[in-house]
Every structure is written in structure tokens, then in C-alpha cells.
Scaffold this motif. Structure first.
Motif, mmCIF file in Angstrom:
data_model
loop_
_atom_site.group_PDB
_atom_site.id
_atom_site.type_symbol
_atom_site.label_atom_id
_atom_site.label_comp_id
_atom_site.label_asym_id
_atom_site.label_seq_id
_atom_site.Cartn_x
_atom_site.Cartn_y
_atom_site.Cartn_z
ATOM 1 N N UNK A 1 92.493 1.332 57.195
ATOM 2 C CA UNK A 1 91.118 1.529 56.739
ATOM 3 C C UNK A 1 90.167 1.718 57.921
ATOM 4 N N UNK A 2 90.372 0.936 58.965
ATOM 5 C CA UNK A 2 89.512 1.040 60.142
ATOM 6 C C UNK A 2 89.666 2.402 60.818
ATOM 7 N N UNK A 3 90.913 2.826 61.034
ATOM 8 C CA UNK A 3 91.162 4.100 61.705
ATOM 9 C C UNK A 3 90.760 5.292 60.844
ATOM 10 N N UNK A 4 90.989 5.202 59.537
ATOM 11 C CA UNK A 4 90.617 6.302 58.643
ATOM 12 C C UNK A 4 89.108 6.500 58.642
ATOM 13 N N UNK A 5 88.359 5.424 58.622
ATOM 14 C CA UNK A 5 86.903 5.531 58.658
ATOM 15 C C UNK A 5 86.437 6.103 60.000
ATOM 16 N N UNK A 6 87.080 5.696 61.067
ATOM 17 C CA UNK A 6 86.695 6.132 62.411
ATOM 18 C C UNK A 6 87.008 7.610 62.644
ATOM 19 N N UNK A 7 88.126 8.108 62.133
ATOM 20 C CA UNK A 7 88.584 9.460 62.441
ATOM 21 C C UNK A 7 88.401 10.458 61.300
ATOM 22 N N UNK A 8 87.727 10.056 60.237
ATOM 23 C CA UNK A 8 87.529 10.964 59.103
ATOM 24 C C UNK A 8 86.606 12.113 59.516
ATOM 25 N N UNK A 9 86.959 13.352 59.162
ATOM 26 C CA UNK A 9 86.146 14.517 59.549
ATOM 27 C C UNK A 9 84.707 14.453 59.033
ATOM 28 N N UNK A 10 84.475 13.836 57.892
ATOM 29 C CA UNK A 10 83.114 13.715 57.369
ATOM 30 C C UNK A 10 82.255 12.789 58.218
ATOM 31 N N UNK A 11 82.885 12.010 59.067
ATOM 32 C CA UNK A 11 82.159 11.092 59.946
ATOM 33 C C UNK A 11 82.261 11.532 61.409
ATOM 34 N N UNK A 12 82.590 12.789 61.618
ATOM 35 C CA UNK A 12 82.639 13.321 62.970
ATOM 36 C C UNK A 12 83.981 13.164 63.658
ATOM 37 N N UNK A 13 85.006 12.768 62.932
ATOM 38 C CA UNK A 13 86.332 12.579 63.518
ATOM 39 C C UNK A 13 87.163 13.850 63.488
ATOM 40 N N UNK A 14 88.377 13.724 63.943
ATOM 41 C CA UNK A 14 89.309 14.846 64.020
ATOM 42 C C UNK A 14 90.278 14.788 62.845
ATOM 43 N N UNK A 15 90.328 15.847 62.051
ATOM 44 C CA UNK A 15 91.189 15.906 60.887
ATOM 45 C C UNK A 15 92.666 15.839 61.227
ATOM 46 N N UNK A 16 93.048 16.411 62.369
ATOM 47 C CA UNK A 16 94.462 16.369 62.769
ATOM 48 C C UNK A 16 94.893 14.950 63.103
ATOM 49 N N UNK A 17 94.004 14.209 63.748
ATOM 50 C CA UNK A 17 94.333 12.823 64.080
ATOM 51 C C UNK A 17 94.408 11.992 62.804
ATOM 52 N N UNK A 18 93.534 12.258 61.852
ATOM 53 C CA UNK A 18 93.580 11.552 60.575
ATOM 54 C C UNK A 18 94.878 11.857 59.846
ATOM 55 N N UNK A 19 95.357 13.085 59.934
ATOM 56 C CA UNK A 19 96.628 13.448 59.304
ATOM 57 C C UNK A 19 97.782 12.667 59.932
ATOM 58 N N UNK A 20 97.758 12.474 61.241
ATOM 59 C CA UNK A 20 98.777 11.669 61.923
ATOM 60 C C UNK A 20 98.725 10.215 61.443
ATOM 61 N N UNK A 21 97.518 9.700 61.278
ATOM 62 C CA UNK A 21 97.339 8.331 60.803
ATOM 63 C C UNK A 21 97.887 8.194 59.390
ATOM 64 N N UNK A 22 97.584 9.168 58.535
ATOM 65 C CA UNK A 22 98.080 9.134 57.152
ATOM 66 C C UNK A 22 99.606 9.172 57.106
ATOM 67 N N UNK A 23 100.210 9.991 57.953
ATOM 68 C CA UNK A 23 101.667 10.073 58.004
ATOM 69 C C UNK A 23 102.253 8.743 58.487
ATOM 70 N N UNK A 24 101.639 8.162 59.509
ATOM 71 C CA UNK A 24 102.122 6.895 60.057
ATOM 72 C C UNK A 24 102.035 5.777 59.026
ATOM 73 N N UNK A 25 100.938 5.708 58.310
ATOM 74 C CA UNK A 25 100.797 4.628 57.332
ATOM 75 C C UNK A 25 101.772 4.823 56.175
ATOM 76 N N UNK A 26 102.081 6.052 55.820
ATOM 77 C CA UNK A 26 103.074 6.301 54.766
ATOM 78 C C UNK A 26 104.447 5.791 55.196
#
Length: 67
Positions: A34-59
Motif C-alpha cells: 500500500x505504501x509503495x503503490x501510493x508512492x509510485x502511482x502515476x496519478x500521484x506523479x510516480x512511474x507506471x513501470x515501477x508500479x507494474x514491477x511492484x504489482x508483479x512482486x506482490x502477486x
């Protein structure tokens, strides 16, 4: 069974992406996600590719850690 077995191969990499240590509990994984998703979400100025890596890792980690 096989999903967890095969997911275990990427567990260390997934833990590194999430910034967690070996033996992290499900609660720790979810809190960090939750912390990393909020920090790296594209709607909040983060990088979508990094968020995709986070999503894959949490899965991967969700499949490895029992409830």
C-alpha cells in the motif's frame, strides 16, 4: 501447490523490489504494498513501470505466503 512452488523461485527478487526481508509476514507485505503503490502511482506523479514491477512482486509474494 505448483503455483506456490514455482512462485518461490522469484521470491527473493520480489522481496527486493518490495524492500522487505526474508520471512516477511502477509501483513508486512500488504502494508509495504500500500505504501509503495501510493508512492509510485502515476496519478500521484510516480512511474507506471515501477508500479507494474511492484504489482508483479506482490502477486508473487501473496502466492508464497500462507494466511
Amino acid at each position: 501447490f505448483w503455483r506456490r512452488y514455482l512462485a518461490g523461485e522469484g521470491r527473493e527478487d520480489a522481496l527486493a523490489v518490495m524492500g522487505l526481508e526474508t520471512g516477511a509476514s502477509r501483513e508486512q507485505i500488504e502494508q509495504q504494498y500500500r505504501r509503495l503503490a501510493a508512492q509510485h502511482h502515476p496519478d500521484r506523479g510516480g512511474d507506471g513501470r515501477h508500479l507494474a514491477e511492484i504489482n508483479k512482486a506482490v502477486a508473487i509474494l501473496r502466492n508464497c505466503v500462507s494466511t
